[in-house]
Motif scaffolding. Structure first.
Motif, PDB file in Angstrom:
ATOM      1  N   UNK A   1      14.966  48.167  12.045  1.00 53.67           N
ATOM      2  CA  UNK A   1      15.462  49.081  13.312  1.00 53.67           C
ATOM      3  C   UNK A   1      14.383  48.447  14.317  1.00 53.67           C
ATOM      4  N   UNK A   2      14.794  48.265  15.316  1.00 55.44           N
ATOM      5  CA  UNK A   2      14.041  47.785  16.689  1.00 55.44           C
ATOM      6  C   UNK A   2      13.713  48.868  17.791  1.00 55.44           C
ATOM      7  N   UNK A   3      12.490  49.235  18.047  1.00 56.70           N
ATOM      8  CA  UNK A   3      12.821  50.211  19.086  1.00 56.70           C
ATOM      9  C   UNK A   3      12.061  49.477  20.378  1.00 56.70           C
ATOM     10  N   UNK A   4      12.829  49.403  21.460  1.00 59.05           N
ATOM     11  CA  UNK A   4      12.505  48.568  22.779  1.00 59.05           C
ATOM     12  C   UNK A   4      12.060  50.084  23.575  1.00 59.05           C
ATOM     13  N   UNK A   5      10.711  49.723  23.918  1.00 59.57           N
ATOM     14  CA  UNK A   5      10.381  50.906  25.023  1.00 59.57           C
ATOM     15  C   UNK A   5      10.713  50.829  26.286  1.00 59.57           C
ATOM     16  N   UNK A   6      10.674  51.627  27.050  1.00 58.70           N
ATOM     17  CA  UNK A   6      10.910  51.698  28.291  1.00 58.70           C
ATOM     18  C   UNK A   6       9.816  50.853  29.040  1.00 58.70           C
ATOM     19  N   UNK A   7      10.078  50.192  30.203  1.00 61.48           N
ATOM     20  CA  UNK A   7       9.209  49.383  30.722  1.00 61.48           C
ATOM     21  C   UNK A   7       7.667  50.178  31.064  1.00 61.48           C
ATOM     22  N   UNK A   8       7.957  51.278  31.684  1.00 61.88           N
ATOM     23  CA  UNK A   8       6.732  52.099  31.916  1.00 61.88           C
ATOM     24  C   UNK A   8       6.377  52.885  30.951  1.00 61.88           C
ATOM     25  N   UNK A   9       6.400  52.652  29.754  1.00 59.16           N
ATOM     26  CA  UNK A   9       6.117  53.750  28.851  1.00 59.16           C
ATOM     27  C   UNK A   9       4.422  53.449  28.536  1.00 59.16           C
ATOM     28  N   UNK A  10       3.680  54.654  28.384  1.00 53.29           N
ATOM     29  CA  UNK A  10       2.667  54.785  28.352  1.00 53.29           C
ATOM     30  C   UNK A  10       2.053  54.341  27.095  1.00 53.29           C
ATOM     31  N   UNK A  11       0.643  54.031  27.091  1.00 51.36           N
ATOM     32  CA  UNK A  11      -0.062  53.591  25.924  1.00 51.36           C
ATOM     33  C   UNK A  11       0.280  54.622  24.833  1.00 51.36           C
TER      34      UNK A  11
END
Lengths: 341, 341, 341, 341
Positions: free
Chosen positions: A1-11
């Motif tokens: 499974x691949x989780x693509x974070x949102x562009x503005x996801x924080x560290x």
């Protein structure tokens, strides 16, 4: 499974996702893209629900990489499964099988005559319902166990293997003793207790696609049966429900072709329910064989108009004889054709 | 039922249709139009299958006049049915009920905390699954009987009536002893043996609409339960499957309004499955009440993101409290509105 | 049209319906059934809207007896229409035509090479889009008139008749001068001004079925063209939109068979859009011919992966050659088969 | 865009993908996962077609990261767009607007009376069709330019802004001079030349969702108009086509809520086409407002049963007055509710 974070996801959000994956017993693998961060999950994540991740903060998309089914897939078993239903009839092999018979078992004499007519027309197995799922509680719901007895008699008299539907776990044992193939109807494709029960037998099972089941859901229903150790599963495309109402259902031959690529299980087509109209049965049976179906299951009745149920889609013995002849002719032509992809 | 003959139907074909109707124990009534002949069937023809006639020679169209369901219809019982699910909670009356709880029972402590949170937020009944229908055989399928025991404890502790799903006839007895409402899930809406089994109990049943069930099929499934003498049936719209995939399902509020006209049974709406997305739950609950729903059933979890299943559609206790408040506010406004048709 | 009154319709309501029918210039014909009264409308009521009656007091059901289309129906013209698209290629006759070419005209040299490849593979006509309907305004929308000029050059060079899409009435004139068949795309099936405009030409028109068009709506769109005196209409099934997403569309061959019974117009099948996946094109072309299609229209490209648009469904010249061979082989077998209905 | 390679993709295939991306003018960004390699595309890749990559060797999945539309998205413009349609009526602001009128302009006196009735009932704008898209070429297709003149007169007499449909680019200029809002009907949602033409005007446009348009396609159709510099676009949900036929369409309020989150454009709901049945209009208008719609557009007629078209879904002035009152009451309650997500 691949989780693509949102562009503005924080560290911190990314770190939490990684921790979450570890808590579930998997290894996260983080890779930094330019616009976004991607977290891969290492291991056989079939038992994980992608939706669990979709709800987490900072997650943009979750993309399964593995197919959700395993035993049913060609990756797991590349060669075609052969399902032997008795009397020398094998589904999934070089011969296209025609299975035919009345919608429901109407009586001892009736099913015997139907079986003889079906055999004479060239079909290799008999279908007939002792338990009938009916939309209305006021419809004829079949003869039940007596109907199974009659089917067994017709089997003895003609030698034809018998395909019949079970609707509930309690019916499975009696049906196993009298029939050769247990059919799971479209309405019960996701009746999981029933799937597990037939999975525990060692009888061939014909699993019909649900009215609104996606191909993935169809294969996962098969996976339920396979997971219990019963490998003799036959898939049956019988039409899906769409906006189009001039035919009873929309026969989805696209999926037949796609299934033959994705799974090793044999795939048969039911043009009777798939069209709901007698005059479409023969042409659609031809089409099904032309695109690679392993068999045809069809409603046939000695006197179609006198059929207790589904009269408008039952074909006569004469039409059935034509169908058997046509299926063979097309099958021979198709078999010589190249596989080019 | 009205049989419209084809324009060029012969006198003999018409006579055969009339004879056929008589053989079935009904009286044919022939009337001669200008372009075509019409044969009416006299009597309660609900048990006749219109398709039987469609197959006959010379028949153009067959039009049912009676509704296919009887006990479920407002013609049969004009006043609203009230279904009392315990602890003073009545579905179908002036109060809009909010039923809430986690997708599945995750443990004894977990369901207890969930029940308390649900109660505190103002919901009047608890939902929670001990048996979970899962598309994949590799998913979490619930705690089973132990889960029912935990639900019963949560009921004792909070006084909230409990709604829980049964998936198979064999589970009904145990569930009856521990829960207040038996839920039939969408996948099992046409699992007829299960419908008959819950029909034989005298427990309230919440029947969820199948993914691709028409309104008629939905009411006929209810009719199965009613036909066994169990009159405590609650219908639940939970979204249908369409081409649109940005929401998990398409919540069909049209049908909620239509149902309220056609049947006396209470109708509740499940905006969790109906949307599949947390941020749509609240607005769609408001809409459901505005168009006349008798209740809302919703997935709520103390920590939604930690939910084992369906996390992305579960709401928090804070959102649930808002939902309860909003449902009441809209319900009060709608109750004062005129019925103009 | 037949109006079935409600069982409890009053005498006055029936009288008002009859008066209403007379006001519209038709003759009402009243016949008394046992449970209900029926009012038939005498005359060619195709221009009447059944819904007008549905709204009237006391009306239960309204049943059209006549088909809503006339010129397109086999009742009107029993024998098959033959549509000659040039260079000896006739749709609707004994030969199954294969029309092939790239999704869009990409340049002068490109379309010439594509045309030559298509011809060499055995296809009898060239398809290619100069105007491309694109879901996004940021996609490549085709070369426009220059693209039509290039198509005309490819026609001169190869002798292949050219099929190309028009999207707006203003494009029709220029396209008529350069192409042999005007294609109406699925998105424009109910763009009535466009239908009327191509109806006023005397060019063959290939009308593609809309994504969610019923068979009746499809035939009524054809009726728009026919009503302007242009009889050269070819119908094209190209897949409908359903809940199933593993294929781009669901190819509805049921409707191909049904259309061949209801209309005299030729019917071709587009397995490229109908499946959206290269590996399904060949099997579904075989199926289409097996069930009676008059032709196949398919996206082919000298280097499929380099196609500007629809790359994933374009086939190579080698696959096209196989397709042409297979279509011929199946067509020969099917032609000998009996018509049994 | 993210390209997930197949697990067994070769080094050469990965290199070819990277080269391909560079050829298109973008920068590839390769990252090595455990099971598979991922190639990210850097830059604004909205103009790239994901399908182009799907066809390439070794590619498993292609996942767009950016939304396909830009100008229509809330990312681009976070605050709500206000569309002023004249006479102080603003869509998208605090007031919920009710737009009402007959399906078609039936005559000068008729539209005047309708407009006066609509105004008296409290609606703030008049709808009425001069050009009518009709499924059958034999139906009433509207009065055309004369109908537009009559609408203009009704506007002068009542002060109500006028909403009317245009079906073809050639009709836009005349309609601009006589109406306040140009409506694009559901059948023309992907008639791109028409979208571009109304995009070149500076008139407000009401864009109706196509019968089988996904939310993304709907927003991309709006993007066509916006891309021409016309920012005054109003979206209208009017029901989608599903398997359910007891209502004319299935009103999809889920999408209304989702749209309000994704786009800054105002969203109105048409419960007349969305249900097709008069008795459902009022409850569904209430539901639409409860879930956040900015306006209601509804078919109303002084004498609904005498309406030339769509009679069964037109409401009376008395019902319209109720609707206006109910919409206000619910709107006031909803406005005070918390936004919790």
């Amino acid at each position: 499974m691949i989780i693509v974070m949102e562009a503005d996801a924080s560290e911190q959000q990314i770190a939490e996702i990684c921790a979450y994956v570890q808590n579930l017993g998997f290894e996260p693998h983080r890779s930094q893209g330019v616009e976004t961060t991607i977290v891969g999950i290492i291991g056989d994540d079939r038992r994980l629900d992608a939706n669990v991740f979709r709800a987490l903060e900072g997650v943009g998309q979750v993309i399964p990489v593995l197919k959700p089914y395993k035993l049913a897939s060609r990756d797991f078993q590349p060669q075609d499964s052969l399902v032997d239903i008795g009397n020398g009839v094998v589904l999934g092999g070089p011969e296209v099988a025609v299975i035919a018979g009345p919608c429901s078992v109407e009586g001892e004499q009736a099913i015997l005559e139907a079986a003889q007519a079906v055999k004479q027309a060239g079909a290799v197995a008999l279908r007939g319902g002792a338990y009938k799922p009916r939309t209305s509680p006021y419809g004829f719901r079949g003869l039940g166990e007596v109907g199974l007895d009659y089917l067994a008699s017709a089997r003895v008299a003609t030698g034809l293997p018998v395909v019949t539907e079970v609707m509930s776990p309690a019916q499975v044992e009696y049906a196993c003793e009298r029939a050769d193939v247990l059919q799971i109807g479209a309405r019960n494709m996701q009746n999981y207790d029933l799937l597990l029960e037939v999975g525990r037998t060692r009888k061939p099972v014909m699993l019909k696609r649900g009215l609104s089941a996606t191909m993935n859901e169809f294969l996962l229903a098969a996976e339920y049966i396979l997971s219990q150790g019963n490998w003799q599963v036959i898939l049956c495309e019988r039409g899906i429900r769409t906006f189009e109402t001039h035919t009873r259902n929309t026969l989805d031959l696209n999926t037949v072709v796609a299934l033959k690529g994705l799974t090793h299980l044999p795939v048969v087509v039911d043009p009777s329910h798939g069209t709901g109209r007698r005059e479409l049965v023969l042409p659609m049976a031809r089409a099904a064989v032309a695109c690679g179906a392993d068999g045809i299951i069809v409603e046939a009745h000695p006197i179609p108009d006198a059929s207790i149920s589904d009269a408008q889609q039952a074909i006569s013995p004469a039409m059935l004889a034509e169908l058997v002849k046509d299926v063979k002719a097309i099958s021979q032509v198709v078999r010589k054709m190249a596989v080019v992809a």
